[in-house]
Design an enzyme around this catalytic site. Structure first.
Site, PDB file in Angstrom:
ATOM      1  CE  LYS A 175       2.154   5.246  -1.880  1.00 32.73           C
ATOM      2  NZ  LYS A 175       2.816   4.945  -0.604  1.00 32.73           N
TER       3      LYS A 175
HETATM    4  N1  LIG Z   1       1.152   0.419   5.244  1.00 31.58           N
HETATM    5  C1  LIG Z   1       2.433   0.733   5.223  1.00 31.58           C
HETATM    6  O1  LIG Z   1       3.313  -0.146   5.299  1.00 31.58           O
HETATM    7  C2  LIG Z   1       2.872   2.175   5.133  1.00 31.58           C
HETATM    8  C3  LIG Z   1       4.245   2.448   5.044  1.00 31.58           C
HETATM    9  C4  LIG Z   1       4.677   3.778   5.061  1.00 31.58           C
HETATM   10  C5  LIG Z   1       3.747   4.794   5.128  1.00 31.58           C
HETATM   11  N2  LIG Z   1       2.419   4.498   5.166  1.00 31.58           N
HETATM   12  C6  LIG Z   1       1.491   5.623   5.243  1.00 31.58           C
HETATM   13  O2  LIG Z   1       0.742   5.554   6.445  1.00 31.58           O
HETATM   14  C7  LIG Z   1      -0.562   6.111   6.248  1.00 31.58           C
HETATM   15  C8  LIG Z   1      -1.609   5.103   6.682  1.00 31.58           C
HETATM   16  O3  LIG Z   1      -1.445   3.906   5.918  1.00 31.58           O
HETATM   17  P1  LIG Z   1      -2.124   2.525   6.358  1.00 31.58           P
HETATM   18  O4  LIG Z   1      -1.414   1.470   5.581  1.00 31.58           O
HETATM   19  O5  LIG Z   1      -2.181   2.444   7.828  1.00 31.58           O
HETATM   20  O6  LIG Z   1      -3.577   2.697   5.742  1.00 31.58           O
HETATM   21  P2  LIG Z   1      -4.936   1.992   6.232  1.00 31.58           P
HETATM   22  O7  LIG Z   1      -5.852   2.068   5.084  1.00 31.58           O
HETATM   23  O8  LIG Z   1      -4.631   0.661   6.834  1.00 31.58           O
HETATM   24  O9  LIG Z   1      -5.429   2.945   7.418  1.00 31.58           O
HETATM   25  C9  LIG Z   1      -5.789   4.289   7.243  1.00 31.58           C
HETATM   26  C10 LIG Z   1      -6.491   4.728   8.526  1.00 31.58           C
HETATM   27  O10 LIG Z   1      -6.728   6.129   8.464  1.00 31.58           O
HETATM   28  C11 LIG Z   1      -8.079   6.374   8.850  1.00 31.58           C
HETATM   29  N3  LIG Z   1      -8.517   7.634   8.277  1.00 31.58           N
HETATM   30  C12 LIG Z   1      -8.778   7.962   6.996  1.00 31.58           C
HETATM   31  N4  LIG Z   1      -9.163   9.248   6.911  1.00 31.58           N
HETATM   32  C13 LIG Z   1      -9.139   9.740   8.170  1.00 31.58           C
HETATM   33  C14 LIG Z   1      -9.423  10.999   8.741  1.00 31.58           C
HETATM   34  N5  LIG Z   1      -9.802  12.011   7.987  1.00 31.58           N
HETATM   35  N6  LIG Z   1      -9.273  11.156  10.084  1.00 31.58           N
HETATM   36  C15 LIG Z   1      -8.861  10.121  10.856  1.00 31.58           C
HETATM   37  N7  LIG Z   1      -8.572   8.904  10.367  1.00 31.58           N
HETATM   38  C16 LIG Z   1      -8.715   8.725   9.050  1.00 31.58           C
HETATM   39  C17 LIG Z   1      -8.831   5.151   8.343  1.00 31.58           C
HETATM   40  O11 LIG Z   1     -10.076   4.989   9.001  1.00 31.58           O
HETATM   41  C18 LIG Z   1      -7.839   4.070   8.751  1.00 31.58           C
HETATM   42  O12 LIG Z   1      -7.989   3.780  10.130  1.00 31.58           O
HETATM   43  C19 LIG Z   1      -0.607   6.513   4.764  1.00 31.58           C
HETATM   44  O13 LIG Z   1      -0.240   7.874   4.647  1.00 31.58           O
HETATM   45  C20 LIG Z   1       0.450   5.634   4.130  1.00 31.58           C
HETATM   46  O14 LIG Z   1       0.965   6.177   2.931  1.00 31.58           O
HETATM   47  C21 LIG Z   1       1.957   3.211   5.178  1.00 31.58           C
END
Ligand SMILES: NC(=O)c1ccc[n+]([C@@H]2O[C@H](COP(=O)([O-])OP(=O)(O)OC[C@H]3O[C@@H](n4cnc5c(N)ncnc54)[C@H](O)[C@@H]3O)[C@@H](O)[C@H]2O)c1
Length: 429
Positions: free
Chosen positions: A120
């Site tokens: 990571k």
């Molecule tokens: N992008 C991927 O392919 C992927 C793969 C596996 C896991 N993840 C995990 O999924 C999660 C989200 O990733 P993402 O890529 O969608 O990120 P992103 O940055 O696209 O989206 C994050 C979202 O969370 C919201 N957010 C942040 N703090 C918040 C809060 N306190 N309350 C409510 N909403 C809040 C933001 O406004 C945004 O809408 C992370 O934990 C990431 O590690 C992502």
């Protein structure tokens, strides 16, 4: 150009009685080690990361001031293949969290039987506060600073919180300027640059494929089921879209701007439109009642999908969760104490390393296609994704049924066995 919205609300802070993220993951691994009767001392190798890099990433800002950001790349274990894991840009990220997330990637890749180890990376910065030029310059500087440990068969980053396909394109270009054109050095790229059609949606879509696999096994009909999605970024918005398309009722969603509820189901296409145009969910001109972030998590529903940041379900709110199933879209959204409490209360948790594995599986497809210089159609991508995720879900569910354990315990036990076998076969210790 997209903008990132990451800091408008307080980050989730686990109560003091909870473990730091890296120790929390270690606890899951220790439990799995006991479950599989791991007698060898190989487990000790997995207690710590193989390599942890912390770099200084300076940037001369548009207004002439100097920003000195801190960047991290942690490679946890590479016994099963090159390191693989996302890059996060967030102002609150620290080495402990990156270490935990790198270790999660080891277990996720092994559980999904992908030929990758776990890593990571993160940059401690608020991307929402940077201009496009600043974000590009910072990404390039970070990429060059860690490029000596990155590469197609070494370590391959992907998007995570605060990063996206454009950031991956800049990273790939900076890496390629040192090492020659290397599209397979990064996944989650724009489709015009070797990104796989389907990768962008793969994590959210994969979560729904997992839920469908679970529904078939449990005899559930998903039509009209009440769904709550926390976070409306890449993962959350795709989950909501796919659930809506299936005929489930997405009653509540949130992002940093706030949380919203409509018991009859929210207008998800309009919400997606608003967010894709650079807005926040609460800007959407649809019918809803405003909720607090805490209220969203404790709504009565069939499935709660935390898809924002880690540590949002803790010992402070676990007793108030009223979902039948928690489907972990985010990484590490449930602390070990909360996990135990949910299990005791009969709430099924489909753990991150299983539930959100569609993302790294999609990245695997992109990587192999880049290496072969061949592109699948999105239909083929989705069919292969579903087939793989169905198989892994069934494997974990069978383990759960045979051993009467939780999905998390089963997932870690299967993953740990695979990683330990690879370490031994390679003669690493
Ligand atoms: N992008 C991927 O392919 C992927 C793969 C596996 C896991 N993840 C995990 O999924 C999660 C989200 O990733 P993402 O890529 O969608 O990120 P992103 O940055 O696209 O989206 C994050 C979202 O969370 C919201 N957010 C942040 N703090 C918040 C809060 N306190 N309350 C409510 N909403 C809040 C933001 O406004 C945004 O809408 C992370 O934990 C990431 O590690 C992502």
């Amino acid at each position: 150009m997209w903008r990132f919205l990451v800091t408008a609300v307080e980050p989730f802070i686990a109560p003091v009685d909870e473990l730091p993220a890296d120790e929390a993951i270690r606890r899951h691994v220790d439990e799995a080690a006991r479950a599989i009767g791991l007698e060898s001392d190989v487990g000790e190798v997995l207690d710590s990361s193989y390599r942890e890099i912390s770099v200084q990433v300076p940037l001369r800002r548009d207004d002439g001031s100097l920003l000195v950001a801190r960047g991290y790349r942690v490679q946890h274990n590479g016994a099963r293949g090159p390191y693989k894991g996302g890059l996060r840009f967030h102002p609150d990220v620290d080495l402990t969290e990156v270490r935990a997330l790198a270790s999660l990637m080891t277990w996720k890749a092994a559980l999904l039987d992908l030929p990758f180890g776990g890593a990571k990376g993160a940059l401690r910065v608020d991307p929402g506060e940077l201009s496009d030029r600043e974000l590009q310059a910072l990404t390039r500087r970070f990429a060059i600073s860690i490029s000596h440990v990155m590469g197609v068969y070494r370590d391959i980053p992907a998007p995570d919180v605060g990063t996206n396909a454009q950031v991956m394109a800049w990273f790939m270009d900076a890496f390629s300027s040192r090492h020659g054109y290397s599209p397979a050095s990064v996944t989650g790229k724009p489709v015009d640059l070797g990104g796989a059609p389907g990768r962008e949606a793969a994590t959210g879509r994969g979560l729904v494929y997992m839920l469908e696999a679970a529904a078939r096994r449990w005899g559930w009909d998903l039509t009209d089921r009440r769904m709550v999605v926390q976070g409306f970024g890449n993962v959350g918005s795709w989950v909501a879209r796919e659930l809506d398309a299936l005929g489930a009722r997405v009653i509540a969603v949130s992002d940093v701007s706030g949380a919203m509820l409509n018991d009859n189901g929210l207008d998800i296409p309009r919400l997606v439109q608003t967010v894709n145009a650079g807005g926040r969910v609460t800007d959407a001109d649809i019918s809803y009642v405003k909720l607090s972030h805490d209220e969203l998590l404790t709504l009565e529903c069939d499935v709660l999908v935390p898809a924002a940041l880690g540590d949002c379900i803790t010992s402070a709110n676990a007793r108030n969760i009223q979902a039948s199933v928690v489907l972990e879209g985010a990484n590490h959204p449930v602390t070990p104490q909360a996990d135990a409490e949910l299990a005791e209360r009969g709430i099924t948790v489909i753990p991150d390393i299983l539930a959100n594995g569609g993302g790294v599986t999609g990245s695997y497809f992109e990587w192999t296609q880049n290496i072969q210089q061949f592109t699948w159609t999105e239909n083929r991508f989705n069919a292969e994704l579903r087939e793989r995720l169905d198989r892994v879900f069934d494997e974990v569910a069978s383990y759960v049924e045979q051993r009467e354990c939780t999905y998390r315990q089963a997932a870690y036990a299967i993953a740990l066995e695979r990683v330990v076998r690879a370490i031994q076969l390679r003669g690493y210790v």
